[in-house]
Scaffold this motif. Sequence first.
Motif, PDB file in Angstrom:
ATOM      1  N   ASN A  21       0.819  -1.214   0.000  1.00 49.08           N
ATOM      2  CA  ASN A  21       0.000   0.000   0.000  1.00 49.08           C
ATOM      3  C   ASN A  21       0.855   1.267   0.000  1.00 49.08           C
ATOM      4  O   ASN A  21       0.503   2.266  -0.644  1.00 49.08           O
ATOM      5  CB  ASN A  21      -0.924   0.017   1.217  1.00 49.08           C
ATOM      6  N   LYS A  48     -14.269  -7.572  -4.621  1.00 49.72           N
ATOM      7  CA  LYS A  48     -14.082  -6.143  -4.831  1.00 49.72           C
ATOM      8  C   LYS A  48     -12.632  -5.776  -5.101  1.00 49.72           C
ATOM      9  O   LYS A  48     -11.705  -6.319  -4.503  1.00 49.72           O
ATOM     10  CB  LYS A  48     -14.582  -5.358  -3.623  1.00 49.72           C
ATOM     11  N   CYS A  49     -12.478  -4.813  -5.983  1.00 43.51           N
ATOM     12  CA  CYS A  49     -11.204  -4.135  -6.208  1.00 43.51           C
ATOM     13  C   CYS A  49     -10.955  -3.200  -5.026  1.00 43.51           C
ATOM     14  O   CYS A  49     -11.874  -2.864  -4.267  1.00 43.51           O
ATOM     15  CB  CYS A  49     -11.300  -3.349  -7.513  1.00 43.51           C
ATOM     16  N   CYS A  51     -10.723  -0.210  -5.109  1.00 44.58           N
ATOM     17  CA  CYS A  51     -11.508   1.009  -5.314  1.00 44.58           C
ATOM     18  C   CYS A  51     -12.924   0.873  -4.786  1.00 44.58           C
ATOM     19  O   CYS A  51     -13.660   1.871  -4.713  1.00 44.58           O
ATOM     20  CB  CYS A  51     -11.534   1.393  -6.785  1.00 44.58           C
ATOM     21  N   LYS A  53     -15.374  -1.138  -6.127  1.00 44.41           N
ATOM     22  CA  LYS A  53     -16.223  -1.793  -7.119  1.00 44.41           C
ATOM     23  C   LYS A  53     -15.771  -3.243  -7.295  1.00 44.41           C
ATOM     24  O   LYS A  53     -14.648  -3.602  -6.970  1.00 44.41           O
ATOM     25  CB  LYS A  53     -16.138  -1.071  -8.464  1.00 44.41           C
ATOM     26  N   CYS A  58     -14.654  -2.678 -12.436  1.00 44.33           N
ATOM     27  CA  CYS A  58     -13.698  -1.593 -12.252  1.00 44.33           C
ATOM     28  C   CYS A  58     -13.242  -1.106 -13.628  1.00 44.33           C
ATOM     29  O   CYS A  58     -12.740  -1.894 -14.443  1.00 44.33           O
ATOM     30  CB  CYS A  58     -12.501  -2.074 -11.434  1.00 44.33           C
ATOM     31  N   THR A 122      -1.437   1.992 -17.139  1.00 43.46           N
ATOM     32  CA  THR A 122      -1.205   2.839 -15.956  1.00 43.46           C
ATOM     33  C   THR A 122      -0.053   3.803 -16.139  1.00 43.46           C
ATOM     34  O   THR A 122       0.013   4.835 -15.456  1.00 43.46           O
ATOM     35  CB  THR A 122      -0.923   1.977 -14.717  1.00 43.46           C
ATOM     36  N   GLN A 250      -3.021   6.279  -0.267  1.00 45.82           N
ATOM     37  CA  GLN A 250      -3.927   6.664  -1.342  1.00 45.82           C
ATOM     38  C   GLN A 250      -4.833   5.477  -1.721  1.00 45.82           C
ATOM     39  O   GLN A 250      -4.497   4.325  -1.471  1.00 45.82           O
ATOM     40  CB  GLN A 250      -3.121   7.102  -2.565  1.00 45.82           C
ATOM     41  N   PRO A 251      -5.978   5.760  -2.330  1.00 46.06           N
ATOM     42  CA  PRO A 251      -6.814   4.662  -2.838  1.00 46.06           C
ATOM     43  C   PRO A 251      -6.037   3.828  -3.847  1.00 46.06           C
ATOM     44  O   PRO A 251      -5.069   4.294  -4.451  1.00 46.06           O
ATOM     45  CB  PRO A 251      -7.985   5.396  -3.500  1.00 46.06           C
ATOM     46  N   ASN A 252      -6.476   2.596  -4.043  1.00 52.46           N
ATOM     47  CA  ASN A 252      -5.742   1.703  -4.933  1.00 52.46           C
ATOM     48  C   ASN A 252      -6.701   0.854  -5.762  1.00 52.46           C
ATOM     49  O   ASN A 252      -7.921   0.903  -5.578  1.00 52.46           O
ATOM     50  CB  ASN A 252      -4.794   0.806  -4.121  1.00 52.46           C
ATOM     51  N   HIS A 253      -6.121   0.076  -6.660  1.00 56.40           N
ATOM     52  CA  HIS A 253      -6.894  -0.847  -7.492  1.00 56.40           C
ATOM     53  C   HIS A 253      -6.361  -2.271  -7.315  1.00 56.40           C
ATOM     54  O   HIS A 253      -6.198  -3.008  -8.292  1.00 56.40           O
ATOM     55  CB  HIS A 253      -6.835  -0.419  -8.959  1.00 56.40           C
ATOM     56  N   THR A 264      -7.234   3.722   3.776  1.00 56.29           N
ATOM     57  CA  THR A 264      -6.670   4.923   3.148  1.00 56.29           C
ATOM     58  C   THR A 264      -6.583   6.014   4.201  1.00 56.29           C
ATOM     59  O   THR A 264      -7.100   5.883   5.309  1.00 56.29           O
ATOM     60  CB  THR A 264      -7.538   5.407   1.970  1.00 56.29           C
TER      61      THR A 264
END
Length: 306
Positions: A21, A48-49, A51, A53, A58, A122, A250-253, A264
Amino acid sequence: MSVKVLYIAGWGRSGTTIVDNILNSHDSVFSTGELFYLWRRGLVQRRKCGCGKQVANCHLWREILDHAYGDSPPDPRELTELQRRVTRVRRTPALIGSPLSSEANEYRRIMTRLYHAIADVTGAKLIVDSSKVPSGAALLPQMGGVEPYLLHMVRDPRAVTHSWMRVTEQPDRGKPAVMDQHNPADSTMHWLVWNTFSERLARTYPNRYLRLRYEDFARAPRATIDELFAFTGVAPLEGPFLDDTTVMLQPNHTVSGNPSRFRTGEITLRADERWRKEQPLGPRLAVTAMALPLLHRYGYRVSVGA
């Protein structure tokens, strides 16, 4: 141009998710989480990812999969079965030292396209894959156009067992669930096997293998992350550290991993040493006896006192 991939190997509950992370929270890095489980957990079980979703819904992963496979994506169920046949952990030595079977070559080809697609979509200078599975790491150096690095993370097996025995909610499913638990014997046997195989991979990662103890990371997290960037040869762009022990995650995938991947915001990093007070003497003695061959090797004391 080659794709730089840092693969994190080792048995679960060894601190891999928080390291993952933190790395992901740098502008130059993209973390996949446990990419090994994209097919079964992410696409078949529709978990879930990072994020929030479902992985299948996603937007980023849909773009990555479209870029990798176009109109002919692998069937997730078929690929899950192929993966099961090819990458059983006990097959790690064979994947290192023998010509690959036709099935192993097919799986390698599919994953190679996936890593390249992740980099293309990315734009990351470093991809972090925290799958941990040694057999997955064994195939990475055999993927064309991939520049592989191996981070082997270890943690005191008594702490690992204590973590596996706790009830942990699993928020990435549609219905309430808890993560699998492992008793002391099962956890320690996995700890021994996965770490032994991870060490054996060092020769397939010449000058690109690094072993990191969770306890050392927890004592100096910022310095450790700086060392990892130096290890991979990637210059870190803006990062999440507010001071030496505080990060803004930070948010992630991430497609799979420990539930802490959903954390987060501002977090103060400190070693999780609850096992020293909470773990009963019986499990502690059992784990110490079983893990003895590697305790000294990794610098852990045999003493079972708190």
